[in-house]
Design a protein around this motif. Structure first.
Motif, PDB file in Angstrom:
ATOM      1  N   MET A   2     -12.709  45.437 -44.379  1.00  0.00           N
ATOM      2  CA  MET A   2     -12.000  46.087 -45.470  1.00  0.00           C
ATOM      3  C   MET A   2     -10.694  45.374 -45.771  1.00  0.00           C
ATOM      4  N   CYS A   3     -10.301  45.469 -47.024  1.00  0.00           N
ATOM      5  CA  CYS A   3      -9.042  44.887 -47.462  1.00  0.00           C
ATOM      6  C   CYS A   3      -7.905  45.720 -46.863  1.00  0.00           C
ATOM      7  N   GLY A   4      -6.885  45.090 -46.395  1.00  0.00           N
ATOM      8  CA  GLY A   4      -5.713  45.823 -45.927  1.00  0.00           C
ATOM      9  C   GLY A   4      -5.492  45.769 -44.439  1.00  0.00           C
ATOM     10  N   GLY A   5      -6.422  46.309 -43.658  1.00  0.00           N
ATOM     11  CA  GLY A   5      -6.200  46.362 -42.215  1.00  0.00           C
ATOM     12  C   GLY A   5      -6.575  45.060 -41.533  1.00  0.00           C
ATOM     13  N   PRO A   6      -5.839  44.676 -40.482  1.00  0.00           N
ATOM     14  CA  PRO A   6      -6.217  43.471 -39.749  1.00  0.00           C
ATOM     15  C   PRO A   6      -7.501  43.670 -38.938  1.00  0.00           C
ATOM     16  N   SER A   7      -8.207  42.595 -38.726  1.00  0.00           N
ATOM     17  CA  SER A   7      -9.429  42.615 -37.928  1.00  0.00           C
ATOM     18  C   SER A   7      -9.079  42.810 -36.462  1.00  0.00           C
ATOM     19  N   ALA A   8     -10.103  42.967 -35.647  1.00  0.00           N
ATOM     20  CA  ALA A   8      -9.917  42.937 -34.198  1.00  0.00           C
ATOM     21  C   ALA A   8      -9.510  41.512 -33.790  1.00  0.00           C
ATOM     22  N   THR A   9      -8.861  41.407 -32.637  1.00  0.00           N
ATOM     23  CA  THR A   9      -8.497  40.091 -32.114  1.00  0.00           C
ATOM     24  C   THR A   9      -9.764  39.362 -31.689  1.00  0.00           C
ATOM     25  N   GLN A  10      -9.849  38.094 -32.078  1.00  0.00           N
ATOM     26  CA  GLN A  10     -11.014  37.270 -31.761  1.00  0.00           C
ATOM     27  C   GLN A  10     -10.553  35.958 -31.140  1.00  0.00           C
ATOM     28  N   PRO A  11     -11.394  35.308 -30.349  1.00  0.00           N
ATOM     29  CA  PRO A  11     -11.033  33.987 -29.834  1.00  0.00           C
ATOM     30  C   PRO A  11     -10.868  33.008 -30.993  1.00  0.00           C
ATOM     31  N   ALA A  12      -9.901  32.124 -30.878  1.00  0.00           N
ATOM     32  CA  ALA A  12      -9.655  31.140 -31.936  1.00  0.00           C
ATOM     33  C   ALA A  12     -10.852  30.205 -32.083  1.00  0.00           C
ATOM     34  N   THR A  13     -11.108  29.811 -33.302  1.00  0.00           N
ATOM     35  CA  THR A  13     -12.187  28.880 -33.627  1.00  0.00           C
ATOM     36  C   THR A  13     -11.583  27.546 -34.050  1.00  0.00           C
ATOM     37  N   ALA A  14     -12.418  26.556 -34.283  1.00  0.00           N
ATOM     38  CA  ALA A  14     -11.953  25.253 -34.770  1.00  0.00           C
ATOM     39  C   ALA A  14     -11.226  25.419 -36.110  1.00  0.00           C
ATOM     40  N   GLU A  15     -11.738  26.317 -36.950  1.00  0.00           N
ATOM     41  CA  GLU A  15     -11.108  26.575 -38.263  1.00  0.00           C
ATOM     42  C   GLU A  15      -9.682  27.099 -38.084  1.00  0.00           C
ATOM     43  N   GLN A  17      -7.744  26.593 -35.467  1.00  0.00           N
ATOM     44  CA  GLN A  17      -6.911  25.498 -34.954  1.00  0.00           C
ATOM     45  C   GLN A  17      -6.439  24.615 -36.106  1.00  0.00           C
ATOM     46  N   VAL A  18      -7.312  24.353 -37.065  1.00  0.00           N
ATOM     47  CA  VAL A  18      -6.936  23.542 -38.235  1.00  0.00           C
ATOM     48  C   VAL A  18      -5.807  24.232 -39.006  1.00  0.00           C
ATOM     49  N   ILE A  19      -5.928  25.542 -39.197  1.00  0.00           N
ATOM     50  CA  ILE A  19      -4.893  26.295 -39.916  1.00  0.00           C
ATOM     51  C   ILE A  19      -3.573  26.230 -39.152  1.00  0.00           C
ATOM     52  N   ALA A  20      -3.620  26.436 -37.837  1.00  0.00           N
ATOM     53  CA  ALA A  20      -2.405  26.350 -37.012  1.00  0.00           C
ATOM     54  C   ALA A  20      -1.787  24.958 -37.124  1.00  0.00           C
ATOM     55  N   ASP A  21      -2.622  23.928 -37.041  1.00  0.00           N
ATOM     56  CA  ASP A  21      -2.126  22.551 -37.129  1.00  0.00           C
ATOM     57  C   ASP A  21      -1.448  22.286 -38.477  1.00  0.00           C
ATOM     58  N   GLN A  22      -1.962  22.918 -39.528  1.00  0.00           N
ATOM     59  CA  GLN A  22      -1.401  22.693 -40.865  1.00  0.00           C
ATOM     60  C   GLN A  22      -0.008  23.286 -41.026  1.00  0.00           C
ATOM     61  N   VAL A  23       0.362  24.273 -40.204  1.00  0.00           N
ATOM     62  CA  VAL A  23       1.702  24.862 -40.305  1.00  0.00           C
ATOM     63  C   VAL A  23       2.610  24.448 -39.143  1.00  0.00           C
ATOM     64  N   LYS A  24       2.095  23.629 -38.238  1.00  0.00           N
ATOM     65  CA  LYS A  24       2.878  23.215 -37.067  1.00  0.00           C
ATOM     66  C   LYS A  24       4.193  22.562 -37.473  1.00  0.00           C
ATOM     67  N   SER A  25       4.162  21.680 -38.463  1.00  0.00           N
ATOM     68  CA  SER A  25       5.391  20.988 -38.865  1.00  0.00           C
ATOM     69  C   SER A  25       6.413  21.962 -39.453  1.00  0.00           C
ATOM     70  N   GLN A  26       5.933  23.003 -40.150  1.00  0.00           N
ATOM     71  CA  GLN A  26       6.850  24.018 -40.691  1.00  0.00           C
ATOM     72  C   GLN A  26       7.549  24.755 -39.551  1.00  0.00           C
ATOM     73  N   LEU A  27       6.781  25.083 -38.506  1.00  0.00           N
ATOM     74  CA  LEU A  27       7.350  25.766 -37.345  1.00  0.00           C
ATOM     75  C   LEU A  27       8.341  24.863 -36.622  1.00  0.00           C
ATOM     76  N   GLU A  28       7.978  23.602 -36.424  1.00  0.00           N
ATOM     77  CA  GLU A  28       8.859  22.666 -35.721  1.00  0.00           C
ATOM     78  C   GLU A  28      10.177  22.501 -36.469  1.00  0.00           C
ATOM     79  N   GLU A  29      10.111  22.497 -37.789  1.00  0.00           N
ATOM     80  CA  GLU A  29      11.321  22.387 -38.597  1.00  0.00           C
ATOM     81  C   GLU A  29      12.202  23.624 -38.410  1.00  0.00           C
TER      82      GLU A  29
END
Length: 98
Positions: A2-15, A17-29
């Motif tokens: 459903m729109c609105g509520g967050p899902s249950a916590t799930q183990p991270a997938t390759a997808e 990791q890619v999303i995390a990697d894409q914002v890593k430089s923003q976090l480091e800054e």
């Protein structure tokens, strides 16, 4: 899911990791430091006008961070952005909305 509520916590997938990697430089800054370890461990997904991802990331030693990453709708063709983050998290800390 459903729109609105967050899902249950799930183990991270390759997808996720890619999303995390894409914002890593923003976090480091923002934190003014480099993270040699940056491994996505688990995540929640929240459907809004786009998608919020809450991602627990291992950043070395016993240190973890929680990221909130916003991915706009595909037709907007924008990269994910780091919307918010929390530092000083432990491995067992639950991912919660922030």
């Amino acid at each position: 899911m459903m729109c609105g509520g967050p899902s249950a916590t799930q183990p991270a997938t390759a997808e996720i990791q890619v999303i995390a990697d894409q914002v890593k430089s923003q976090l480091e800054e923002k934190e003014n430091k480099k993270f040699p370890v940056f491994k996505a461990m688990e995540f929640k997904r929240q459907l809004v006008a786009g998608t919020n991802y809450f991602i627990k990331v291992h950043v070395g030693n016993d240190d973890f961070m929680h990221l909130r990453v916003f991915q706009s709708l595909p037709h907007e063709n924008k990269p994910p952005t780091l919307a918010n983050y929390q530092t000083n998290k432990a491995k067992h800390d639950e991912l919660a909305y922030f």
